[in-house]
Design an enzyme around this catalytic site. Sequence first.
Site, PDB file in Angstrom:
ATOM      1  N   LYS A 445       0.846  -1.190   0.000  1.00 33.12           N
ATOM      2  CA  LYS A 445       0.000   0.000   0.000  1.00 33.12           C
ATOM      3  C   LYS A 445       0.879   1.236   0.000  1.00 33.12           C
ATOM      4  O   LYS A 445       1.669   1.455   0.915  1.00 33.12           O
ATOM      5  CB  LYS A 445      -0.929   0.014   1.213  1.00 33.12           C
ATOM      6  CG  LYS A 445      -1.880   1.212   1.212  1.00 33.12           C
ATOM      7  CD  LYS A 445      -2.857   1.150   2.375  1.00 33.12           C
ATOM      8  CE  LYS A 445      -3.809   2.333   2.348  1.00 33.12           C
ATOM      9  NZ  LYS A 445      -4.754   2.323   3.476  1.00 33.12           N
ATOM     10  N   ASP A 541     -13.061   3.052   7.012  1.00 29.52           N
ATOM     11  CA  ASP A 541     -13.537   2.922   5.628  1.00 29.52           C
ATOM     12  C   ASP A 541     -14.094   1.518   5.399  1.00 29.52           C
ATOM     13  O   ASP A 541     -13.671   0.808   4.492  1.00 29.52           O
ATOM     14  CB  ASP A 541     -12.400   3.229   4.659  1.00 29.52           C
ATOM     15  CG  ASP A 541     -12.907   3.487   3.238  1.00 29.52           C
ATOM     16  OD1 ASP A 541     -14.116   3.709   3.080  1.00 29.52           O
ATOM     17  OD2 ASP A 541     -12.104   3.448   2.295  1.00 29.52           O
TER      18      ASP A 541
END
Length: 740
Positions: A445, A541
Amino acid sequence: MEKKFSRLLLLGLRAVWALSAAAADADVPAAKGPGCSTRCGDIDVAYPYGLDPQCAIHGGFVLNCTTVDRTTKLFHGGLEVIKISVPDGKTWVKTWISRQCYDQTTNGTLLYDNAEVWLDANTYVFSAEDNKVIVVGCNSLAYMWSESYIIGCSSTCDKDIADLKNGSCSARAGCCQADLPKGVRYYHSFFNDGYNTSQIWRETPCNYIAVMETKAFNFSTTYLSSTVFYDTDNSMKPVVLEWMIARNTCEVARTNKVTPYACRSNNSDCVTANEVGYRCRCSSGYKGNPYIVGGCTDIDECRDNVTYPCDGICKNISGNYTCDCPPGKNRINGLCLKNQKSVWMAPVVGGSVGLVILMIVITCAYLILERRKLHRIKQKYFRQHGGLLLFEEMRSQQGVAFKIFSEEELQQATHRFDEQQVIGHGGHGKVYKGVLKTDVEVAVKRCMTIDEQQKKEFGKEMLILSQINHKNIVKILGCCLEVEVPMLVYEFIPNGTLFDLIHGNRGRYISLGTRLRIAYESAEALAYLHSCASPPILHGDVKSTNILLDGDYSVKVSDFGASILAPSDKSQFVTLVQGTCGYLDPEYMQTCQLTDKSDVYSFGVVLLELLTRKKAFNLEGREHEKSLSMRFLSVMKENKLEDILDDQIKNNENVEYLEEIAELARQCLDMSGVNRPLMKEVADKLERLMKVMQHPWAHENPEELDNLLGEHSMSRISSVVTTEAFSIAKKAAMGLESGR
């Protein structure tokens, strides 16, 4: 929150304009034919654009030249076109500013204008490189809402307007800017009406938000003390659009038998943009229009001695040029010198050689210094992100399965972060698939930004995250600290997301038991983060694309990192709300404070996706059906739950289970966070319901049923379970009262 947002839309929406294209499958003309006009006023209309459908490459490039107030102007749909650049694949248009002003007549703040712009999804996107979201005002919090993002910022005035400076856009000096994400084709501007000019309207009457070209904006203090920013040019500002011929890659476009390949000129190249599609450009050494046969012509470099210097005889060749010395001279050290031996030749050659050696030495010294400088920068980032502390902690805690990777290791694993390795996008960055030297597949990421407080605590937080060990949470394997924004390395989960399972193949059968197990495992993972991690971790999220699935549909919750450790200071306030449309907690949008109950709300939306097999947010739906959560709460209020359930699980055998799950979802979606259950309570209820579904009620004896339900003892129920007793037993197992 829903009522407030609806009021903003109704009061502020002045006009909605769209760039719409004609049928995309129409035949593509070879080029502009005879009689096609190439100019509108002062603007050149170059192919693939045209002022007539027969003169444009397809409907998305048809423009309209018309006279407005005695001035000839160029339009595409409702937007005025002010510039076209075929080489860059960009078009400049004018869009509206949104404003929020104090109304003296009503003694209140009203939204007089609230702009919403749609682009043709097959042809245009807003340029993330050339545009920004700009907010102006002394007490303003404004947002740009697009397909997948809510982007905005807050601006205040710490000083008197007279003390502020022109040309400087600063969040504490009446102006702030936010980057525009890539690939945006739609946006709607709106304000948080908790921030307004009701107390300061005499000095600064209005707040503004605009999506506009960065180069066209130059902050002036008069924008705060008057309405000149809105009044100039009829409240319209330039914005840059990137366009494409079709939403295909170059490889697909070349082999497509239905639509002709648009790069028709020789000496032209195809360019693929990930967020747009493909377009064309002339090859290096050529100029002109690549969309026309013979449109790319050779550049005569010999006519431009400034751009293409030559101290000898210049000869133009196709796509390039040569520079030869005239007769009697040879090229020595890049210069044309006379071909004769003389007394001064040796010193000149010797001096030239010495100069070359000196340049080599200087270059080598420079490269060594740059390498040392880069090493110092990496060390600085490493210390800044808490790398030394992390090393010491890892050394003291034996057996920690966590590694600190170098930037070079991750570049090699991801092929230098090749776009073809991208397996996911998000508001915080991109995720790449990589293979380490040990042949271990990982997910890397690469975040875009990180705030200063997170930089200081990053190493400590990484050690906390590395100790998370739960079967339903993606394991973090390590991080890279020697870059400006740290990178995270996770285990690689190859079998797709819950979103793909639910929405990717609508004909695929998914039983209620499988859906319930997926919901339970997801809730267990989030409950672990909230209750068992120390300190607690907020996901921030939760959505179906962040729930990964193994081959047997086992859940792996993903996409959490250093940015989601719960703050110790409960009063922490964030001016920028980030998340995904359809899953955002309304209370979080109102207060800008993320809590564990925000995750509960988002999980409630995921639960609805499992029950209904509908997307959380549908831009193409009717106004009251765009938000899945709002539609669900409406049908629950009307006792019409069956109208929204997925047909695959809607039957008489499942009806009571579906009602219990729907009621749990309704509790999770409560507008007030204090009324929502804890994630642990949600997981417990789902687990009890699973056990009720799995138990063979009609065949087991009461003693076994009593052991299954624990404190909700049902030993008094007879061995023959009636229909009424069956219903009561299930409710008891869910921890509910039978009379509820």
